[in-house]
Design a protein around this motif. Structure first.
Motif, PDB file in Angstrom:
ATOM      1  N   PRO A  55     148.879 119.457  22.092  1.00 12.26           N
ATOM      2  CA  PRO A  55     149.242 119.944  20.760  1.00 12.26           C
ATOM      3  C   PRO A  55     150.754 120.063  20.605  1.00 12.26           C
ATOM      4  N   ASP A  56     151.241 119.778  19.420  1.00 13.17           N
ATOM      5  CA  ASP A  56     152.666 119.795  19.058  1.00 13.17           C
ATOM      6  C   ASP A  56     153.422 118.565  19.550  1.00 13.17           C
ATOM      7  N   ASP A  57     152.742 117.641  20.236  1.00 14.11           N
ATOM      8  CA  ASP A  57     153.382 116.364  20.561  1.00 14.11           C
ATOM      9  C   ASP A  57     153.523 115.535  19.292  1.00 14.11           C
ATOM     10  N   ARG A  58     154.513 114.652  19.325  1.00 17.82           N
ATOM     11  CA  ARG A  58     154.714 113.747  18.185  1.00 17.82           C
ATOM     12  C   ARG A  58     154.565 112.314  18.686  1.00 17.82           C
ATOM     13  N   LEU A  59     153.721 111.545  18.005  1.00 14.97           N
ATOM     14  CA  LEU A  59     153.390 110.186  18.427  1.00 14.97           C
ATOM     15  C   LEU A  59     153.757 109.178  17.354  1.00 14.97           C
ATOM     16  N   THR A  60     154.168 108.001  17.782  1.00 15.26           N
ATOM     17  CA  THR A  60     154.204 106.857  16.874  1.00 15.26           C
ATOM     18  C   THR A  60     153.105 105.905  17.314  1.00 15.26           C
ATOM     19  N   ILE A  61     152.328 105.426  16.345  1.00 20.28           N
ATOM     20  CA  ILE A  61     151.204 104.529  16.632  1.00 20.28           C
ATOM     21  C   ILE A  61     151.343 103.289  15.752  1.00 20.28           C
ATOM     22  N   ASN A  62     151.447 102.154  16.400  1.00 24.90           N
ATOM     23  CA  ASN A  62     151.559 100.892  15.675  1.00 24.90           C
ATOM     24  C   ASN A  62     150.312 100.051  15.938  1.00 24.90           C
ATOM     25  N   ILE A  63     149.635  99.675  14.864  1.00 21.12           N
ATOM     26  CA  ILE A  63     148.454  98.811  14.943  1.00 21.12           C
ATOM     27  C   ILE A  63     148.867  97.423  14.468  1.00 21.12           C
ATOM     28  N   SER A  64     148.679  96.430  15.311  1.00 16.91           N
ATOM     29  CA  SER A  64     149.108  95.072  14.979  1.00 16.91           C
ATOM     30  C   SER A  64     147.948  94.092  15.074  1.00 16.91           C
ATOM     31  N   ALA A  70     146.273  92.527   7.301  1.00 16.37           N
ATOM     32  CA  ALA A  70     144.991  93.133   7.670  1.00 16.37           C
ATOM     33  C   ALA A  70     145.197  94.419   8.472  1.00 16.37           C
ATOM     34  N   ALA A  71     146.331  94.501   9.207  1.00 16.60           N
ATOM     35  CA  ALA A  71     146.617  95.694  10.014  1.00 16.60           C
ATOM     36  C   ALA A  71     147.299  96.791   9.212  1.00 16.60           C
ATOM     37  N   ARG A  72     147.862  96.438   8.055  1.00 14.80           N
ATOM     38  CA  ARG A  72     148.648  97.394   7.272  1.00 14.80           C
ATOM     39  C   ARG A  72     147.889  98.679   6.953  1.00 14.80           C
ATOM     40  N   PRO A  73     146.609  98.643   6.547  1.00 21.13           N
ATOM     41  CA  PRO A  73     145.919  99.899   6.195  1.00 21.13           C
ATOM     42  C   PRO A  73     145.786 100.882   7.355  1.00 21.13           C
ATOM     43  N   PHE A  74     145.969 100.407   8.590  1.00 20.47           N
ATOM     44  CA  PHE A  74     145.821 101.278   9.750  1.00 20.47           C
ATOM     45  C   PHE A  74     147.157 101.835  10.248  1.00 20.47           C
ATOM     46  N   ASN A  75     148.223 101.533   9.513  1.00 21.78           N
ATOM     47  CA  ASN A  75     149.550 102.034   9.876  1.00 21.78           C
ATOM     48  C   ASN A  75     150.038 103.028   8.846  1.00 21.78           C
ATOM     49  N   LEU A  76     150.742 104.035   9.307  1.00 20.15           N
ATOM     50  CA  LEU A  76     151.263 105.082   8.428  1.00 20.15           C
ATOM     51  C   LEU A  76     152.749 104.847   8.214  1.00 20.15           C
ATOM     52  N   GLN A  94     157.847 103.402  10.183  1.00 20.74           N
ATOM     53  CA  GLN A  94     156.579 104.057  10.428  1.00 20.74           C
ATOM     54  C   GLN A  94     156.768 105.547  10.648  1.00 20.74           C
ATOM     55  N   GLN A  95     155.858 106.303  10.112  1.00 23.46           N
ATOM     56  CA  GLN A  95     155.908 107.757  10.237  1.00 23.46           C
ATOM     57  C   GLN A  95     155.222 108.173  11.532  1.00 23.46           C
ATOM     58  N   SER A  96     155.712 109.240  12.140  1.00 27.03           N
ATOM     59  CA  SER A  96     155.093 109.727  13.377  1.00 27.03           C
ATOM     60  C   SER A  96     153.958 110.698  13.048  1.00 27.03           C
ATOM     61  N   TYR A  97     153.095 110.873  14.013  1.00 29.67           N
ATOM     62  CA  TYR A  97     151.954 111.781  13.879  1.00 29.67           C
ATOM     63  C   TYR A  97     152.221 113.037  14.694  1.00 29.67           C
ATOM     64  N   LEU A  98     152.036 114.201  14.080  1.00 32.51           N
ATOM     65  CA  LEU A  98     152.168 115.461  14.789  1.00 32.51           C
ATOM     66  C   LEU A  98     150.776 115.931  15.210  1.00 32.51           C
ATOM     67  N   VAL A  99     150.596 116.131  16.506  1.00 32.67           N
ATOM     68  CA  VAL A  99     149.303 116.596  17.016  1.00 32.67           C
ATOM     69  C   VAL A  99     149.160 118.077  16.676  1.00 32.67           C
ATOM     70  N   ASP A 100     148.084 118.429  15.960  1.00 29.56           N
ATOM     71  CA  ASP A 100     147.922 119.820  15.526  1.00 29.56           C
ATOM     72  C   ASP A 100     147.434 120.707  16.672  1.00 29.56           C
ATOM     73  N   LYS A 101     147.260 121.996  16.363  1.00 31.96           N
ATOM     74  CA  LYS A 101     146.894 122.970  17.405  1.00 31.96           C
ATOM     75  C   LYS A 101     145.523 122.696  18.007  1.00 31.96           C
ATOM     76  N   ASP A 102     144.688 121.950  17.275  1.00 35.37           N
ATOM     77  CA  ASP A 102     143.366 121.583  17.792  1.00 35.37           C
ATOM     78  C   ASP A 102     143.391 120.259  18.551  1.00 35.37           C
ATOM     79  N   PHE A 107     144.349 110.046  10.994  1.00 35.39           N
ATOM     80  CA  PHE A 107     144.680 108.635  11.144  1.00 35.39           C
ATOM     81  C   PHE A 107     144.163 107.836   9.945  1.00 35.39           C
ATOM     82  N   PRO A 108     144.976 106.917   9.402  1.00 35.14           N
ATOM     83  CA  PRO A 108     144.534 106.127   8.240  1.00 35.14           C
ATOM     84  C   PRO A 108     143.217 105.398   8.506  1.00 35.14           C
ATOM     85  N   GLN A 109     142.315 105.462   7.537  1.00 34.93           N
ATOM     86  CA  GLN A 109     141.019 104.779   7.570  1.00 34.93           C
ATOM     87  C   GLN A 109     140.013 105.424   8.521  1.00 34.93           C
ATOM     88  N   LEU A 110     140.472 106.125   9.532  1.00 36.77           N
ATOM     89  CA  LEU A 110     139.555 106.709  10.514  1.00 36.77           C
ATOM     90  C   LEU A 110     139.409 108.217  10.374  1.00 36.77           C
TER      91      LEU A 110
END
Length: 262
Positions: A55-64, A70-76, A94-102, A107-110
């Protein structure tokens, strides 16, 4: 005259005690450097546990994919009214993802995904498995962008350091900070680590190779390393200018008395 000699002897003894010995300074003193026709001194096995997402980690996730659209909808992507979220070379940021306390991210589409506890590689495979029904040639790339450690105390450059790789040892971290000063205690390096909301403490002795077996030999995100000052450093810090003047005056007085009583 005997009293003066005792004072001089006491001062000399104090000076010797204040000096650090070789055993207080040298790293890895128990590594055998006597070899027979070999450049390899010894081999020790060091276990490495890959970093897990917390929790509180920050991630960048690139889907290619072969088909970027076709990959664009899965990227933020990062929105911006001024630049349209574009970098200088025209690529979208690309925007990073902040892992919440849980331990989850949205994630886009998922939707909400539990990511805490995964290693970086495990999360890549997990995402590829979930996206594969929609994008058969999917490739996921995950990066932890807030892998930071803090190094405090008796080092040349104390501060917070951002690590751009998955693996760094305590020795490498100390190297980033310019090594311990001559006043740093090698035998009691303290490492503080957040483990599920509680602070766990590790103590390692750089003078012996045994510290390589410590769970803290390889660092984790947000670890804090503290190098304690040795006794001469502490004594110098707490001594006031007045004490220094008294010691200097006493030394001068002893010298004068010695000359006059010859």
């Amino acid at each position: 005259m005997k009293g003066i000699k005792k004072i001089v002897l006491s001062l000399l003894t104090l000076g010797v005690i204040s000096c650090a010995s070789r055993k207080d300074i040298i790293y890895l003193q128990d590594v055998n450097d006597k070899t027979e026709q070999s450049n390899v001194l010894e081999m020790d096995s060091v276990h490495f546990n890959p970093l897990t997402i917390k929790p509180d980690d920050r991630l960048t996730i690139n889907i290619s994919s072969i088909n970027p659209e076709a990959a664009r909808p899965f990227n933020l992507y990062l929105s911006s009214f001024n630049t349209g979220g574009l970098t200088a070379n025209g690529q979208q940021q690309q925007q990073s993802y902040l892992v919440d306390k849980d331990g989850c991210i949205s994630f886009p589409q998922l939707g909400d995904l539990k990511v805490a506890g995964f290693t970086r590689v495990q999360l890549e495979k997990h995402l590829e498995k979930k996206i594969k029904p929609f994008l058969p040639d999917v490739k996921a790339n995950v990066q932890l962008v807030n892998f930071r450690i803090s190094i405090l105390g008796e080092v040349a450059r104390p501060g917070e350091y951002t690590i751009n790789r998955d693996k760094i040892s305590v020795l490498q971290a100390i190297g980033l900070a310019g090594d311990l000063t001559i006043h740093g205690k090698r035998d009691n390096i303290k490492i503080m680590r957040d483990v599920e909301g509680a602070i766990k403490y590790y103590h390692i002795d750089l003078r012996s190779k045994g510290f390589m077996n410590s769970p803290a030999f390889y660092l984790q995100q947000n670890d804090v390393i503290y190098i304690e000052p040795n006794k001469p450093r502490v004594n110098a810090a707490i001594s006031s200018p007045t004490n220094s003047y008294i010691i200097s005056a006493t030394g001068l007085l002893i010298t004068i008395i010695s000359i006059l009583t010859r």
